[in-house]
Design a protein around this motif. Structure first.
Motif, PDB file in Angstrom:
ATOM      1  N   PHE A   1     -21.111  -6.530  -3.616  1.00 27.06           N
ATOM      2  CA  PHE A   1     -20.519  -5.311  -3.064  1.00 27.06           C
ATOM      3  C   PHE A   1     -20.772  -5.206  -1.558  1.00 27.06           C
ATOM      4  N   LEU A   2     -21.999  -5.476  -1.135  1.00 25.41           N
ATOM      5  CA  LEU A   2     -22.334  -5.322   0.289  1.00 25.41           C
ATOM      6  C   LEU A   2     -21.707  -6.418   1.139  1.00 25.41           C
ATOM      7  N   SER A   3     -21.576  -7.622   0.575  1.00 20.99           N
ATOM      8  CA  SER A   3     -21.091  -8.752   1.372  1.00 20.99           C
ATOM      9  C   SER A   3     -19.580  -8.938   1.301  1.00 20.99           C
ATOM     10  N   LEU A   4     -18.940  -8.475   0.224  1.00 19.84           N
ATOM     11  CA  LEU A   4     -17.505  -8.707   0.067  1.00 19.84           C
ATOM     12  C   LEU A   4     -16.693  -7.423  -0.099  1.00 19.84           C
ATOM     13  N   ALA A   5     -17.049  -6.598  -1.092  1.00 20.52           N
ATOM     14  CA  ALA A   5     -16.223  -5.424  -1.409  1.00 20.52           C
ATOM     15  C   ALA A   5     -16.175  -4.435  -0.251  1.00 20.52           C
ATOM     16  N   ILE A   6     -17.336  -4.140   0.339  1.00 23.08           N
ATOM     17  CA  ILE A   6     -17.360  -3.155   1.436  1.00 23.08           C
ATOM     18  C   ILE A   6     -16.676  -3.701   2.688  1.00 23.08           C
ATOM     19  N   PRO A   7     -16.923  -4.957   3.112  1.00 23.06           N
ATOM     20  CA  PRO A   7     -16.146  -5.486   4.244  1.00 23.06           C
ATOM     21  C   PRO A   7     -14.641  -5.504   3.962  1.00 23.06           C
ATOM     22  N   PHE A   8     -14.278  -5.807   2.706  1.00 25.88           N
ATOM     23  CA  PHE A   8     -12.850  -5.778   2.352  1.00 25.88           C
ATOM     24  C   PHE A   8     -12.303  -4.357   2.463  1.00 25.88           C
ATOM     25  N   GLY A   9     -13.068  -3.371   1.986  1.00 25.40           N
ATOM     26  CA  GLY A   9     -12.670  -1.972   2.132  1.00 25.40           C
ATOM     27  C   GLY A   9     -12.548  -1.574   3.595  1.00 25.40           C
ATOM     28  N   THR A  10     -13.451  -2.097   4.427  1.00 27.65           N
ATOM     29  CA  THR A  10     -13.390  -1.826   5.866  1.00 27.65           C
ATOM     30  C   THR A  10     -12.083  -2.339   6.460  1.00 27.65           C
ATOM     31  N   ALA A  11     -11.683  -3.543   6.036  1.00 32.61           N
ATOM     32  CA  ALA A  11     -10.423  -4.105   6.532  1.00 32.61           C
ATOM     33  C   ALA A  11      -9.232  -3.232   6.127  1.00 32.61           C
ATOM     34  N   ILE A  12      -9.305  -2.638   4.930  1.00 29.58           N
ATOM     35  CA  ILE A  12      -8.215  -1.782   4.466  1.00 29.58           C
ATOM     36  C   ILE A  12      -8.111  -0.526   5.320  1.00 29.58           C
ATOM     37  N   ILE A  13      -9.230   0.170   5.508  1.00 28.43           N
ATOM     38  CA  ILE A  13      -9.163   1.444   6.236  1.00 28.43           C
ATOM     39  C   ILE A  13      -8.945   1.230   7.735  1.00 28.43           C
ATOM     40  N   ASN A  14      -9.175   0.004   8.227  1.00 28.40           N
ATOM     41  CA  ASN A  14      -8.929  -0.285   9.642  1.00 28.40           C
ATOM     42  C   ASN A  14      -7.483  -0.686   9.918  1.00 28.40           C
ATOM     43  N   LEU A  15      -6.675  -0.835   8.869  1.00 30.80           N
ATOM     44  CA  LEU A  15      -5.265  -1.175   9.084  1.00 30.80           C
ATOM     45  C   LEU A  15      -4.569  -0.081   9.883  1.00 30.80           C
ATOM     46  N   ASP A  16      -3.668  -0.482  10.750  1.00 26.53           N
ATOM     47  CA  ASP A  16      -2.863   0.492  11.477  1.00 26.53           C
ATOM     48  C   ASP A  16      -1.978   1.269  10.501  1.00 26.53           C
ATOM     49  N   LYS A  17      -1.392   2.350  10.977  1.00 21.99           N
ATOM     50  CA  LYS A  17      -0.629   3.234  10.097  1.00 21.99           C
ATOM     51  C   LYS A  17       0.510   2.520   9.381  1.00 21.99           C
ATOM     52  N   THR A  18       1.263   1.714  10.109  1.00 22.97           N
ATOM     53  CA  THR A  18       2.430   1.077   9.495  1.00 22.97           C
ATOM     54  C   THR A  18       2.049   0.085   8.401  1.00 22.97           C
ATOM     55  N   PRO A  19       1.151  -0.881   8.663  1.00 23.18           N
ATOM     56  CA  PRO A  19       0.765  -1.788   7.566  1.00 23.18           C
ATOM     57  C   PRO A  19       0.067  -1.073   6.420  1.00 23.18           C
ATOM     58  N   LEU A  20      -0.717  -0.023   6.720  1.00 21.68           N
ATOM     59  CA  LEU A  20      -1.371   0.721   5.644  1.00 21.68           C
ATOM     60  C   LEU A  20      -0.327   1.418   4.773  1.00 21.68           C
ATOM     61  N   ARG A  21       0.734   1.918   5.393  1.00 18.79           N
ATOM     62  CA  ARG A  21       1.799   2.563   4.629  1.00 18.79           C
ATOM     63  C   ARG A  21       2.485   1.549   3.716  1.00 18.79           C
ATOM     64  N   VAL A  22       2.683   0.331   4.211  1.00 16.10           N
ATOM     65  CA  VAL A  22       3.272  -0.726   3.380  1.00 16.10           C
ATOM     66  C   VAL A  22       2.355  -1.050   2.201  1.00 16.10           C
ATOM     67  N   LEU A  23       1.058  -1.194   2.482  1.00 15.74           N
ATOM     68  CA  LEU A  23       0.105  -1.494   1.413  1.00 15.74           C
ATOM     69  C   LEU A  23       0.094  -0.391   0.363  1.00 15.74           C
ATOM     70  N   GLU A  24       0.150   0.850   0.809  1.00 21.04           N
ATOM     71  CA  GLU A  24       0.178   1.964  -0.146  1.00 21.04           C
ATOM     72  C   GLU A  24       1.462   1.939  -0.975  1.00 21.04           C
ATOM     73  N   ASN A  25       2.572   1.543  -0.358  1.00 14.64           N
ATOM     74  CA  ASN A  25       3.820   1.388  -1.122  1.00 14.64           C
ATOM     75  C   ASN A  25       3.655   0.325  -2.202  1.00 14.64           C
ATOM     76  N   TRP A  26       3.009  -0.770  -1.851  1.00 13.96           N
ATOM     77  CA  TRP A  26       2.779  -1.837  -2.833  1.00 13.96           C
ATOM     78  C   TRP A  26       1.836  -1.371  -3.937  1.00 13.96           C
ATOM     79  N   TRP A  27       0.795  -0.635  -3.563  1.00 16.47           N
ATOM     80  CA  TRP A  27      -0.107  -0.086  -4.587  1.00 16.47           C
ATOM     81  C   TRP A  27       0.670   0.754  -5.592  1.00 16.47           C
ATOM     82  N   SER A  28       1.646   1.511  -5.100  1.00 16.64           N
ATOM     83  CA  SER A  28       2.398   2.414  -5.984  1.00 16.64           C
ATOM     84  C   SER A  28       3.248   1.660  -6.989  1.00 16.64           C
TER      85      SER A  28
END
Length: 752
Positions: A314-341
């Motif tokens: 969790f500390l070495s992979l999951a949390i850094p991966f989560g960091t990469a997600i929340i650091n995405l700019d608005k446009t790519p994050l919106r695309v990712l959220e569309n894919w999640w849906s």
């Protein structure tokens, strides 16, 4: 497809952009869902060959190099109509002219600048549309079938163009091979992707140390975002070529199965190498603004990797991966959220569960004991996991609940933190912009609270407001000792009532009560009785007054025999002011931690939380009518109108007379049919629960929210609010009172 460089003539195909120079790669949206097999670049124009053989050109056309007869410039791709229907294998593009070779016919076409004869058309004229290059051309198939009778003919292998010259490389009969076709990929040097063959190659070395070349392969694949993004593509009908903001092109089942096949069976050295490559090379280098939509695919596939979901990582992979997600700019994050849906229920649930587990892991670590120096880091990690959950929760709500809302609940949270103290810290954070020592408050992310935790929040909020109201009254009473103009007040809301006139007495007091006094603790005294109100008298008061108010003799509520539930009556003679006071009484019961026996359907609690009642609510209140409406929706025969003979009206009994009321404008002339039957049901439900009693419920709503409304109440789901009102008393009142006093003291200090 990405492009960059000189765009002054539109040669990048980016459409109507203002920039003349594009200094970093930019997506060419025109070709987003097209399969481009070959690209040729001139100085001021560009040629694109698609998989189906269609030819597109863009850029400067002053000499005809685009193959279009009229326009001088094209800033986005335009098809060359004269070449439609041909399948081009090779293009050669130079400064101001273009050559095209068609393997099926063996012909060469040219267009553009021809001043030095480079077009090969027999003249030095420019050509603004494709023209056949002179020569005895023959296709490879004809060349192979008639090798003797084709003397003097040329079977072209490849074409080349220079500044003012052109070349064609051809075959002799004895070494005739098919010509080059750039529409066909060269699979001899493909990009490495995670597939069954590659995994099996790695698994063949199941014992002993892995060879160095295998270790390097694993490292290169799992260190490369390109390799991960190119893996697990949906191959049915080449779906991955349709990748867009709403379609990922990924086969999620393939991703899950292949990840498990590798990591469940691989030797420990291979597993460790995968983890090391993800941790040190891949995840830390993920950009906040990926160059293209396709570069977001790994954000869907990596959570299927068992290493990410392993608590040890969790500390070495999951949390850094989560960091990469929340650091995405608005446009790519919106695309990712569309894919999640678009994820199916199990896949979306696994993603939610991953970050719920991360939150639990961190909270458990804090409870066990984290050094003070590391506490801020742990709060940062916790904030990351909760922010990802927040994004997932937003997607879930926006998509009509891919998974039930309660799947976001972390039921263990009350065992790991103090809800009351977290809420107090959150209040400070709201007022000052930060919590104590910059700490994180879980109340910032209320969607993780279950019904019990939300109830604790609501009661804590009530205890704080109650204590503040008492303290304010005490300060006013203290001032009145020295300032005669200041009137002394009772620190409690006092209701002195007679049992035989409990409704009249209570309503008289409540009509005169100021809004601030509703926030004080309630004390009830029955005239002629000496009992001290320690809670029992108050509980009896609410029991008696609600029984009276809901009695049919007042005619304010209608009793439904089938469901044994009540709803507002649209035939009452009472004005809305009384309904306002009933709302106040219900609010006071919740605010003063007293359950009340209200026989209302779930629709009441939906409307209190601004949710629309549905057909299910009609079935609860009026089972027979609800079943009839469902039968109407389920009936699919062509004789619908003849069978039901309905229009958009409802018949009501009004004081012994029958009235017909329209559900929509001109409803009496609008028949219900197969196309509009859902609208009819929706209108009927809305009439029963809303339109027919709009003014009465509005008054009730205002009275209720005057006492206990607010942002904490809005956290509840309707069924949770119902359960709290009619029967949950498992709270620590002493702890609530203690927290209320602490909050009141803090609020007083801040106000000074």
């Amino acid at each position: 497809m990405l492009c960059w460089g000189n765009a002054s003539f539109g040669q990048l195909g980016l459409g109507g952009i203002d920039e003349e120079i594009v200094v970093e790669p930019r997506r060419c949206n025109f070709f987003l869902n097209k399969i481009v097999r070959d690209v040729g670049c001139g100085s001021r124009h560009t040629v694109f060959v698609l998989d189906d053989g269609t030819v597109y050109t863009c850029g400067c056309n002053d000499l005809g190099q685009l193959g279009h007869d009229k326009s001088r410039k094209k800033r986005s791709g335009a098809a060359v109509f004269e070449l439609m229907g041909e399948f081009f294998g090779v293009f050669s593009v130079h400064r101001q002219h273009t050559l095209a070779f068609v393997p099926s016919s063996g012909r060469i076409y040219s267009f553009g600048l021809g001043g030095n004869g480079q077009l090969g058309t027999g003249s030095t004229c420019n050509r603004k549309s494709p023209f056949t290059v002179k020569g005895n051309w023959i296709s490879h198939s004809d060349f192979s079938q008639h090798p003797v009778s084709i003397e003097g003919y040329y079977c072209v292998k490849r074409i080349f163009s220079g500044g003012d010259q052109s070349f064609a490389h051809y075959f002799h009969v004895q070494n005739c091979l098919p010509p080059d076709d750039f529409r066909r990929c060269n699979y001899s040097t493909p990009i490495w992707t995670i597939n069954a063959e590659l995994i099996q190659r790695w698994l063949n070395f199941s014992s002993g140390r892995l060879p160095l070349d295998i270790v390097n392969e694993i490292d290169k694949v799992f260190s490369s975002a390109a390799c991960i993004n190119g893996s697990f593509l949906s191959t049915s009908n080449d779906d991955h070529y349709r990748t867009s903001a709403k379609f990922s092109g990924i086969d999620m089942n393939a991703a899950r199965l292949l990840f498990h096949k590798l990591l469940d069976s691989a030797p420990q050295q291979a597993v460790q190498q995968v983890a090391a490559s993800l941790e040190k090379s891949l995840i830390p280098k993920l950009p906040s603004s990926p160059p293209d939509i396709e570069a977001l695919r790994l954000y869907l596939t990596l959570p299927e990797c068992p290493l990410i979901t392993d608590p040890n990582n969790f500390l070495s992979l999951a949390i850094p991966f989560g960091t990469a997600i929340i650091n995405l700019d608005k446009t790519p994050l919106r695309v990712l959220e569309n894919w999640w849906s678009t994820l199916e229920n199990p896949g979306f649930m696994r993603l939610v569960q991953l970050f719920k587990n991360v939150v639990l892991h961190l909270l458990n670590s804090v409870k066990v004991g984290v050094p003070h120096a590391e506490r801020r880091t742990f709060n940062t990690f916790l904030n990351i996991a909760l922010k990802v959950l927040e994004s997932l929760h937003r997607v879930n709500e926006r998509s009509g609940q891919i998974i039930p809302y309660d799947k976001f609940y972390i039921h263990e949270i009350q065992d790991l933190i103090s809800i009351q103290h977290d809420y107090l810290a959150w209040i400070q954070q709201q007022a000052l912009g930060m919590g104590p020592d910059g700490s994180l408050t879980i109340c910032t992310y209320p969607f993780v609270f279950d019904a019990q935790a939300k109830t604790t929040l609501l009661q804590t909020d009530a205890a704080i407001q109650m204590q503040m109201a008492v303290d304010q009254a005490n300060r006013q009473n203290f001032s009145s000792l020295f300032l005669p103009v200041v009137e002394s007040v009772n620190p409690c809301l006092m209701l002195i009532v007679r049992r035989e006139n409990i409704v009249g007495d209570a309503m008289e007091v409540l009509r005169k009560t100021k809004n601030i006094d509703y926030k004080k603790p309630l004390r009830v005294i029955f005239v002629g009785e000496e009992a001290v109100d320690a809670g029992g008298v108050r509980k009896e008061f609410f029991l008696l007054i609600m029984r009276e108010l809901l009695d049919p003799k007042y005619g304010m509520f209608r009793f439904y025999e089938d469901s044994r539930l009540i709803w507002f009556s649209d035939q009452t003679f009472e004005d809305s002011d009384l309904f306002h006071l009933i709302g106040v009484v219900c609010g006071l019961a919740i605010y003063n931690f007293t359950i009340v026996d209200l026989h209302f359907p779930l629709a009441l609690y939906k409307k209190l939380l601004k949710r629309k009642p549905t057909l299910d609510d009609l079935k609860e209140l009026m089972p027979e009518v609800g079943r009839g409406m469902q039968q109407l929706l389920d009936y699919m025969e062509d004789d619908f109108e003849e069978t039901f003979c309905l229009n958009f009206t409802v018949t009501v009994d009004k004081y012994g007379t029958t009235e017909i009321r329209e559900l929509i404008p001109n409803g009496a002339e609008t028949p219900v049919n197969q196309k509009n039957k859902q609208e009819f049901v929706d209108c009927y439900v809305d009439y029963i629960f809303s339109r027919s009693v709009a003014s009465l419920f509005s008054a009730f709503y205002a009275g209720f929210h005057k006492v206990c409304g607010g942002r904490v109440l809005d956290l509840f789901q309707p069924n949770e609010l119902q359960a709290m009102v009619i029967g949950n008393t498992n709270y620590d009142w002493k702890e609530l009172e203690k927290v209320g006093k602490q909050a009141a003291l803090w609020c007083f200090i801040v106000s000074r």
